[in-house]
Design a protein around this motif. Structure first.
Motif, PDB file in Angstrom:
ATOM      1  N   LYS A 122       0.905  -1.133  -0.349  1.00  0.00           N
ATOM      2  CA  LYS A 122      -0.091   0.388  -0.296  1.00  0.00           C
ATOM      3  C   LYS A 122       1.671   1.110   0.047  1.00  0.00           C
ATOM      4  O   LYS A 122       0.523   2.187  -0.756  1.00  0.00           O
ATOM      5  CB  LYS A 122      -0.862   0.050   1.282  1.00  0.00           C
ATOM      6  CG  LYS A 122      -2.001  -1.085   1.161  1.00  0.00           C
ATOM      7  CD  LYS A 122      -2.917  -0.810   1.993  1.00  0.00           C
ATOM      8  CE  LYS A 122      -2.077  -1.198   3.891  1.00  0.00           C
ATOM      9  NZ  LYS A 122      -1.940  -1.979   3.534  1.00  0.00           N
ATOM     10  N   THR A 123       1.812   1.438   1.215  1.00  0.00           N
ATOM     11  CA  THR A 123       2.565   2.652   0.784  1.00  0.00           C
ATOM     12  C   THR A 123       3.405   3.067  -0.042  1.00  0.00           C
ATOM     13  O   THR A 123       3.900   3.932  -0.210  1.00  0.00           O
ATOM     14  CB  THR A 123       3.430   2.241   2.282  1.00  0.00           C
ATOM     15  OG1 THR A 123       2.436   2.435   4.090  1.00  0.00           O
ATOM     16  CG2 THR A 123       4.667   3.500   2.385  1.00  0.00           C
ATOM     17  N   SER A 124       3.613   1.720  -0.729  1.00  0.00           N
ATOM     18  CA  SER A 124       4.686   1.635  -2.042  1.00  0.00           C
ATOM     19  C   SER A 124       3.915   2.148  -3.128  1.00  0.00           C
ATOM     20  O   SER A 124       4.660   3.430  -3.738  1.00  0.00           O
ATOM     21  CB  SER A 124       5.031  -0.220  -2.447  1.00  0.00           C
ATOM     22  OG  SER A 124       6.312  -0.025  -1.906  1.00  0.00           O
ATOM     23  N   VAL A 125       3.257   1.937  -3.598  1.00  0.00           N
ATOM     24  CA  VAL A 125       1.922   2.401  -4.255  1.00  0.00           C
ATOM     25  C   VAL A 125       1.300   3.287  -4.248  1.00  0.00           C
ATOM     26  O   VAL A 125       1.685   4.530  -4.872  1.00  0.00           O
ATOM     27  CB  VAL A 125       0.759   1.461  -4.301  1.00  0.00           C
ATOM     28  CG1 VAL A 125      -0.618   2.392  -4.867  1.00  0.00           C
ATOM     29  CG2 VAL A 125       0.559   0.391  -4.600  1.00  0.00           C
ATOM     30  N   VAL A 126       1.317   4.514  -3.133  1.00  0.00           N
ATOM     31  CA  VAL A 126       0.963   5.314  -2.419  1.00  0.00           C
ATOM     32  C   VAL A 126       1.994   6.642  -2.742  1.00  0.00           C
ATOM     33  O   VAL A 126       1.961   7.754  -3.137  1.00  0.00           O
ATOM     34  CB  VAL A 126       0.461   6.033  -0.773  1.00  0.00           C
ATOM     35  CG1 VAL A 126       1.226   7.334  -0.944  1.00  0.00           C
ATOM     36  CG2 VAL A 126      -0.794   5.140  -0.929  1.00  0.00           C
ATOM     37  N   THR A 172       5.160  10.922  -5.387  1.00  0.00           N
ATOM     38  CA  THR A 172       6.595  10.981  -6.307  1.00  0.00           C
ATOM     39  C   THR A 172       6.748  10.756  -8.056  1.00  0.00           C
ATOM     40  O   THR A 172       8.002  10.933  -8.456  1.00  0.00           O
ATOM     41  CB  THR A 172       7.936  10.596  -5.442  1.00  0.00           C
ATOM     42  OG1 THR A 172       7.342   9.075  -5.683  1.00  0.00           O
ATOM     43  CG2 THR A 172       7.316  10.974  -3.749  1.00  0.00           C
ATOM     44  N   ASN A 173       5.812  10.276  -8.967  1.00  0.00           N
ATOM     45  CA  ASN A 173       6.379  10.706  -9.943  1.00  0.00           C
ATOM     46  C   ASN A 173       6.722   9.298 -10.604  1.00  0.00           C
ATOM     47  O   ASN A 173       6.985   9.531 -11.381  1.00  0.00           O
ATOM     48  CB  ASN A 173       6.164  11.644 -10.443  1.00  0.00           C
ATOM     49  CG  ASN A 173       5.026  12.774 -10.061  1.00  0.00           C
ATOM     50  OD1 ASN A 173       3.916  12.087 -10.268  1.00  0.00           O
ATOM     51  ND2 ASN A 173       5.545  13.962 -10.243  1.00  0.00           N
ATOM     52  N   GLY A 174       6.528   8.273  -9.063  1.00  0.00           N
ATOM     53  CA  GLY A 174       7.555   6.647  -9.959  1.00  0.00           C
ATOM     54  C   GLY A 174       9.224   6.866  -9.565  1.00  0.00           C
ATOM     55  O   GLY A 174       9.724   6.355  -9.503  1.00  0.00           O
ATOM     56  N   THR A 175       9.424   7.616  -8.612  1.00  0.00           N
ATOM     57  CA  THR A 175      10.845   8.214  -7.762  1.00  0.00           C
ATOM     58  C   THR A 175      11.036   7.386  -6.674  1.00  0.00           C
ATOM     59  O   THR A 175      12.349   8.105  -6.283  1.00  0.00           O
ATOM     60  CB  THR A 175      10.973   9.773  -8.389  1.00  0.00           C
ATOM     61  OG1 THR A 175      10.319  10.827  -6.926  1.00  0.00           O
ATOM     62  CG2 THR A 175      11.014  10.558  -9.619  1.00  0.00           C
ATOM     63  N   ALA A 176      10.230   7.422  -5.610  1.00  0.00           N
ATOM     64  CA  ALA A 176      10.809   6.783  -4.513  1.00  0.00           C
ATOM     65  C   ALA A 176      10.434   5.527  -4.229  1.00  0.00           C
ATOM     66  O   ALA A 176       8.989   5.463  -2.961  1.00  0.00           O
ATOM     67  CB  ALA A 176       9.752   7.848  -4.012  1.00  0.00           C
ATOM     68  N   ALA A 230      -1.455  -3.220 -10.759  1.00  0.00           N
ATOM     69  CA  ALA A 230       0.015  -2.974 -11.103  1.00  0.00           C
ATOM     70  C   ALA A 230       1.356  -3.376 -10.239  1.00  0.00           C
ATOM     71  O   ALA A 230       1.262  -4.343  -9.525  1.00  0.00           O
ATOM     72  CB  ALA A 230      -0.656  -1.908 -10.172  1.00  0.00           C
ATOM     73  N   SER A 231       2.423  -2.625 -10.593  1.00  0.00           N
ATOM     74  CA  SER A 231       3.250  -3.009 -10.054  1.00  0.00           C
ATOM     75  C   SER A 231       3.576  -1.379  -9.234  1.00  0.00           C
ATOM     76  O   SER A 231       4.563  -1.172 -10.197  1.00  0.00           O
ATOM     77  CB  SER A 231       4.767  -3.860 -11.438  1.00  0.00           C
ATOM     78  OG  SER A 231       5.569  -3.628 -10.524  1.00  0.00           O
ATOM     79  N   ALA A 232       3.914  -1.999  -8.647  1.00  0.00           N
ATOM     80  CA  ALA A 232       4.782  -0.351  -7.551  1.00  0.00           C
ATOM     81  C   ALA A 232       6.686  -0.641  -8.373  1.00  0.00           C
ATOM     82  O   ALA A 232       6.530   0.251  -7.765  1.00  0.00           O
ATOM     83  CB  ALA A 232       4.558  -0.858  -5.822  1.00  0.00           C
ATOM     84  N   LYS A 233       6.608  -1.890  -8.000  1.00  0.00           N
ATOM     85  CA  LYS A 233       7.993  -1.812  -8.083  1.00  0.00           C
ATOM     86  C   LYS A 233       8.607  -1.291  -9.342  1.00  0.00           C
ATOM     87  O   LYS A 233       9.701  -0.271  -9.856  1.00  0.00           O
ATOM     88  CB  LYS A 233       8.625  -3.235  -8.077  1.00  0.00           C
ATOM     89  CG  LYS A 233      10.329  -3.388  -7.981  1.00  0.00           C
ATOM     90  CD  LYS A 233      10.594  -4.974  -7.660  1.00  0.00           C
ATOM     91  CE  LYS A 233      12.080  -5.296  -8.279  1.00  0.00           C
ATOM     92  NZ  LYS A 233      12.425  -6.473  -7.994  1.00  0.00           N
ATOM     93  N   ASP A 234       7.740  -1.589 -10.629  1.00  0.00           N
ATOM     94  CA  ASP A 234       8.096  -0.839 -11.500  1.00  0.00           C
ATOM     95  C   ASP A 234       7.554   0.376 -12.008  1.00  0.00           C
ATOM     96  O   ASP A 234       7.447   1.035 -13.481  1.00  0.00           O
ATOM     97  CB  ASP A 234       7.783  -2.341 -12.769  1.00  0.00           C
ATOM     98  CG  ASP A 234       8.688  -3.610 -12.653  1.00  0.00           C
ATOM     99  OD1 ASP A 234       9.088  -3.628 -12.052  1.00  0.00           O
ATOM    100  OD2 ASP A 234       8.212  -4.715 -13.519  1.00  0.00           O
ATOM    101  N   ASN A 235       6.869   0.890 -11.733  1.00  0.00           N
ATOM    102  CA  ASN A 235       6.067   1.987 -11.446  1.00  0.00           C
ATOM    103  C   ASN A 235       5.481   1.708 -12.543  1.00  0.00           C
ATOM    104  O   ASN A 235       4.737   2.731 -13.617  1.00  0.00           O
ATOM    105  CB  ASN A 235       7.219   2.484 -11.502  1.00  0.00           C
ATOM    106  CG  ASN A 235       6.120   4.513 -11.426  1.00  0.00           C
ATOM    107  OD1 ASN A 235       5.303   5.007 -10.814  1.00  0.00           O
ATOM    108  ND2 ASN A 235       5.814   5.711 -11.934  1.00  0.00           N
TER     109      ASN A 235
END
Length: 200
Positions: free
Chosen positions: A32-36, A41-45, A166-171
């Motif tokens: 959840k936190t990774s997705v948020v 941060t537009n995929g930078t964090a 989705a994949s938070a890791k791959d944004n």
């Protein structure tokens, strides 16, 4: 109970800005936190290390509505997935405008947990339509995936929500759910304004 407040400002002026309270729920460890954070941060964090959310973290971000001189400020409340916080989070779930339930495609139990929490959020908002999404995260873990898209889609339909992956890791697939929810929030505000105008 612990609350962390993070504010993300986009320095663009719009004629009208609406506000929507978005509660992000799901089991612990589903991302959840990774997705948020990726959205903010537009995929930078993307967080490299797992850090459990204690209570809730609150952040904000404005989303421009396409073809409109208007925006929606999403007040994003990232809720802990630990059941021990449920009673405390109950008051936060009240008056929710939007709902994002995150599940983990490598953990079947996360879908059962999401169903329970979604029903709890809805119970805190009786007689209110809350646009929401079931977001299946960690699609990058192809070899570890155990839950199909159909299972996730069926769950979303059963609960009256939409289904995204989705994949938070791959944004990958991060922005679409938030943009959809922002647009739904805008529609709700527009409908309310129209109804009030009819009675004016």
């Amino acid at each position: 109970m612990y609350f962390t407040t993070i504010f993300v400002f986009m320095f663009t002026e719009f004629l009208h800005t609406y506000r929507g309270k978005l509660v992000v729920v799901g089991d612990w460890g589903v991302g959840k936190t990774s997705v948020v954070q990726q959205f903010l941060t537009n995929g930078t964090a993307f967080p490299k290390n797992y850090s459990m959310t204690l209570g809730a973290e609150i952040s904000t971000k404005q989303v421009k509505i396409p073809e409109q001189d208007e925006s929606v400020e999403l007040v994003i409340i990232d809720c802990s997935g630990k059941e021990v916080y449920n009673d405390l989070l109950g008051s936060i779930w009240e008056n929710a405008s939007l709902l994002l339930a995150v599940v983990d495609v490598t953990r079947e139990d996360s879908y059962k947990r999401a169903k329970t929490v979604i029903e709890q959020v809805k119970a805190k908002n009786p007689d209110k339509r809350i646009p929401g999404i079931v977001l299946a995260n960690k699609t990058d873990l192809i070899n570890r995936r155990v839950v199909s898209s159909k299972v996730g889609s069926d769950l979303a339909v059963h609960l009256g929500l939409l289904y995204f992956e989705a994949s938070a890791k791959d944004n990958s697939g991060i922005e679409e759910p938030f943009f959809y929810l922002a647009n739904e929030c805008h529609k709700l505000h527009a409908e309310t304004a129209s109804s009030m105008a009819d009675f004016a």
